[in-house]
Design a protein around this motif. Structure first.
Motif, PDB file in Angstrom:
ATOM      1  N   LYS A 110       0.792  -1.181   0.119  1.00 20.35           N
ATOM      2  CA  LYS A 110      -0.009   0.149   0.194  1.00 20.35           C
ATOM      3  C   LYS A 110       0.910   1.260  -0.005  1.00 20.35           C
ATOM      4  O   LYS A 110       0.570   2.304  -0.590  1.00 20.35           O
ATOM      5  CB  LYS A 110      -1.114  -0.027   1.419  1.00 20.35           C
ATOM      6  N   LYS A 111       2.121   1.179   0.564  1.00 22.87           N
ATOM      7  CA  LYS A 111       2.959   2.288   0.664  1.00 22.87           C
ATOM      8  C   LYS A 111       3.324   2.487  -0.697  1.00 22.87           C
ATOM      9  O   LYS A 111       3.974   4.106  -0.977  1.00 22.87           O
ATOM     10  CB  LYS A 111       4.099   1.828   1.692  1.00 22.87           C
ATOM     11  N   LEU A 112       3.526   1.681  -1.702  1.00 20.42           N
ATOM     12  CA  LEU A 112       3.791   2.077  -2.766  1.00 20.42           C
ATOM     13  C   LEU A 112       3.161   2.865  -3.792  1.00 20.42           C
ATOM     14  O   LEU A 112       3.240   3.345  -4.776  1.00 20.42           O
ATOM     15  CB  LEU A 112       4.134   0.592  -3.787  1.00 20.42           C
ATOM     16  N   LEU A 113       1.791   2.869  -3.433  1.00 20.17           N
ATOM     17  CA  LEU A 113       0.688   3.687  -4.131  1.00 20.17           C
ATOM     18  C   LEU A 113       0.788   5.130  -3.818  1.00 20.17           C
ATOM     19  O   LEU A 113       0.579   5.855  -5.044  1.00 20.17           O
ATOM     20  CB  LEU A 113      -0.624   3.353  -3.425  1.00 20.17           C
ATOM     21  N   SER A 114       1.551   5.525  -2.864  1.00 25.35           N
ATOM     22  CA  SER A 114       1.988   7.017  -2.761  1.00 25.35           C
ATOM     23  C   SER A 114       3.250   7.311  -3.872  1.00 25.35           C
ATOM     24  O   SER A 114       3.434   8.420  -3.900  1.00 25.35           O
ATOM     25  CB  SER A 114       2.121   7.452  -1.420  1.00 25.35           C
ATOM     26  N   ILE A 115       4.054   6.327  -3.963  1.00 27.16           N
ATOM     27  CA  ILE A 115       4.979   6.386  -4.621  1.00 27.16           C
ATOM     28  C   ILE A 115       4.758   6.234  -6.098  1.00 27.16           C
ATOM     29  O   ILE A 115       5.343   7.208  -7.129  1.00 27.16           O
ATOM     30  CB  ILE A 115       6.369   5.258  -4.309  1.00 27.16           C
ATOM     31  N   TYR A 116       4.154   5.267  -6.513  1.00 20.39           N
ATOM     32  CA  TYR A 116       3.682   5.033  -8.031  1.00 20.39           C
ATOM     33  C   TYR A 116       2.361   5.454  -8.063  1.00 20.39           C
ATOM     34  O   TYR A 116       1.519   4.642  -7.783  1.00 20.39           O
ATOM     35  CB  TYR A 116       4.266   3.743  -8.359  1.00 20.39           C
ATOM     36  N   GLU A 117       1.911   6.537  -8.617  1.00 20.07           N
ATOM     37  CA  GLU A 117       0.562   7.172  -8.688  1.00 20.07           C
ATOM     38  C   GLU A 117       0.010   6.373  -9.688  1.00 20.07           C
ATOM     39  O   GLU A 117      -1.411   6.286  -9.557  1.00 20.07           O
ATOM     40  CB  GLU A 117       0.561   8.647  -9.079  1.00 20.07           C
ATOM     41  N   ASN A 118       0.436   5.786 -10.628  1.00 17.67           N
ATOM     42  CA  ASN A 118      -0.251   4.788 -11.533  1.00 17.67           C
ATOM     43  C   ASN A 118      -0.548   3.544 -11.074  1.00 17.67           C
ATOM     44  O   ASN A 118      -0.835   2.764 -12.092  1.00 17.67           O
ATOM     45  CB  ASN A 118       0.284   4.875 -13.081  1.00 17.67           C
ATOM     46  N   SER A 119      -0.093   3.065 -10.065  1.00 13.82           N
ATOM     47  CA  SER A 119      -0.037   1.607  -9.854  1.00 13.82           C
ATOM     48  C   SER A 119      -1.419   1.392  -9.344  1.00 13.82           C
ATOM     49  O   SER A 119      -2.300   2.146  -8.821  1.00 13.82           O
ATOM     50  CB  SER A 119       0.957   1.528  -8.678  1.00 13.82           C
ATOM     51  N   ILE A 120      -1.856  -0.069  -9.215  1.00 17.25           N
ATOM     52  CA  ILE A 120      -3.209  -0.465  -8.565  1.00 17.25           C
ATOM     53  C   ILE A 120      -2.948  -1.605  -7.732  1.00 17.25           C
ATOM     54  O   ILE A 120      -2.292  -2.541  -7.969  1.00 17.25           O
ATOM     55  CB  ILE A 120      -4.035  -0.856  -9.944  1.00 17.25           C
ATOM     56  N   LEU A 121      -3.469  -1.517  -6.625  1.00 16.49           N
ATOM     57  CA  LEU A 121      -3.497  -2.743  -5.747  1.00 16.49           C
ATOM     58  C   LEU A 121      -4.622  -3.614  -5.815  1.00 16.49           C
ATOM     59  O   LEU A 121      -5.822  -3.194  -6.070  1.00 16.49           O
ATOM     60  CB  LEU A 121      -3.533  -2.077  -4.150  1.00 16.49           C
ATOM     61  N   PHE A 122      -4.272  -4.907  -5.819  1.00 16.97           N
ATOM     62  CA  PHE A 122      -5.202  -6.123  -5.924  1.00 16.97           C
ATOM     63  C   PHE A 122      -5.110  -6.857  -4.682  1.00 16.97           C
ATOM     64  O   PHE A 122      -4.118  -7.005  -4.216  1.00 16.97           O
ATOM     65  CB  PHE A 122      -4.942  -6.747  -6.909  1.00 16.97           C
ATOM     66  N   LEU A 123      -6.437  -7.343  -4.246  1.00 20.32           N
ATOM     67  CA  LEU A 123      -6.662  -8.389  -3.175  1.00 20.32           C
ATOM     68  C   LEU A 123      -6.577  -9.753  -3.675  1.00 20.32           C
ATOM     69  O   LEU A 123      -6.396 -10.731  -2.709  1.00 20.32           O
ATOM     70  CB  LEU A 123      -7.925  -8.381  -2.409  1.00 20.32           C
ATOM     71  N   ASN A 124      -6.676 -10.018  -5.077  1.00 18.11           N
ATOM     72  CA  ASN A 124      -6.430 -11.234  -5.669  1.00 18.11           C
ATOM     73  C   ASN A 124      -5.489 -11.103  -6.741  1.00 18.11           C
ATOM     74  O   ASN A 124      -5.472  -9.914  -7.357  1.00 18.11           O
ATOM     75  CB  ASN A 124      -7.722 -11.645  -6.097  1.00 18.11           C
TER      76      ASN A 124
END
Length: 302
Positions: free
Chosen positions: A3-17
């Protein structure tokens, strides 16, 4: 931690699966401890950053085709001599619009999303490399005029800080001959980018006169009115005035506006050219001959 990477890479997407059918334009990283996945555009990650990320997280290998748009076979057909892609209608007619960005630093995913916003979501976009691609439109999807494409190019330049040039292809039937038609248009586009100052919009009509002049035998080039070329050599301002006047279909108002001069100044220069060469620009044959001389002079100068 992902989740911390979301603030570094603004175009990234987090998935639960684990994401299904991921794009090969993304790095997929997994945190086994928390059972999370994140996708980060490859263009946003440097080599050093990737090495660091791989020491902390698991890099998931993405087994997709060489291009994200190859599911329907267009990439293989147009660029790799593959078979004709399957399509519901064999009587379909397509227009291929090539585009090239002045830099390969732009985010392809964002650029593709922007292009589809201007065209329609149904158009297909395939990438030749980091800065060049093709928009494939079926005739029933075509909605943008040349003027709208110019406006779109200017908007993209403003939003992405890169210049985008388009080559508007002709309408072609869906057949094996489409590949050869595309390759010819590809040649015209590359020629135009190199020889015509990288304009926003290129078409066959805009490129072919310069293409023809470039490929004239040297013997014929020498037979073009040398007095005109000598005048251009002695007076570069005259050259730019005459060329822009012809490119604007002899429209004095548009030409004066582009040159930032008064119409009377423009008329004085045109009259001076006609007096020195004896060629009238309002006559089709005279205009054609002078325009050819303009192209040859420009190519020799460059």
């Amino acid at each position: 931690m992902l989740k911390k990477l979301l603030s570094i890479y603004e175009n990234s997407i987090l998935f639960l699966n684990q994401p299904e059918n991921p794009s090969d334009q993304m790095f997929i990283l997994c945190n086994d401890a928390e059972n999370e996945w994140i996708s980060i555009p490859k263009t946003d990650v440097s080599e050093k950053e990737l090495k660091l990320l791989k020491t902390i997280f698991k890099l998931v290998e993405v087994e997709t085709s060489a291009n994200p748009s190859t599911s329907n076979g267009w990439y293989e057909f147009l660029l790799l001599n593959g078979p004709l892609p399957s399509y519901p209608s064999e009587e379909a007619i397509f227009r291929l619009i090539q585009f090239q960005m002045s830099s390969d630093d732009a985010n392809q995913i964002e650029m593709e999303s922007a292009l589809k916003g201007f065209f329609t979501e149904d158009v297909l976009i395939i990438w030749e490399n980091g800065s060049r691609g093709i928009v494939i439109e079926e005739k029933t999807q075509i909605s943008l005029s040349e003027e709208e494409l110019i406006s779109m190019s200017e908007t993209l330049e403003s939003d992405f800080y890169v210049k985008v040039s388009f080559y508007i292809g002709k309408l072609h039937p869906f057949s094996l001959e489409l590949r050869e038609k595309f390759r010819q248009e590809q040649e015209y586009f590359s020629f135009g980018i190199i020889n015509l100052g990288n304009p926003h919009i290129l078409t066959f009509e805009r490129v072919f006169p310069a293409f023809l002049a470039h490929h004239l035998p040297e013997e014929l080039k020498q037979k073009v009115n040398q007095e005109v070329i000598e005048l251009f050599h002695d007076d570069p301002e005259m050259f730019s005035t005459v060329k822009i006047f012809l490119e604007n279909n002899l429209n004095a108002s548009l030409t004066a506006k582009r040159l930032y001069i008064h119409r009377n100044t423009l008329q004085y220069r045109i009259d001076k050219f006609c007096e020195k060469t004896g060629i009238g620009l309002k006559d089709f044959h005279g205009a054609f001959t002078v325009f050819l001389a303009c192209l040859l002079f420009e190519q020799k100068r460059n």
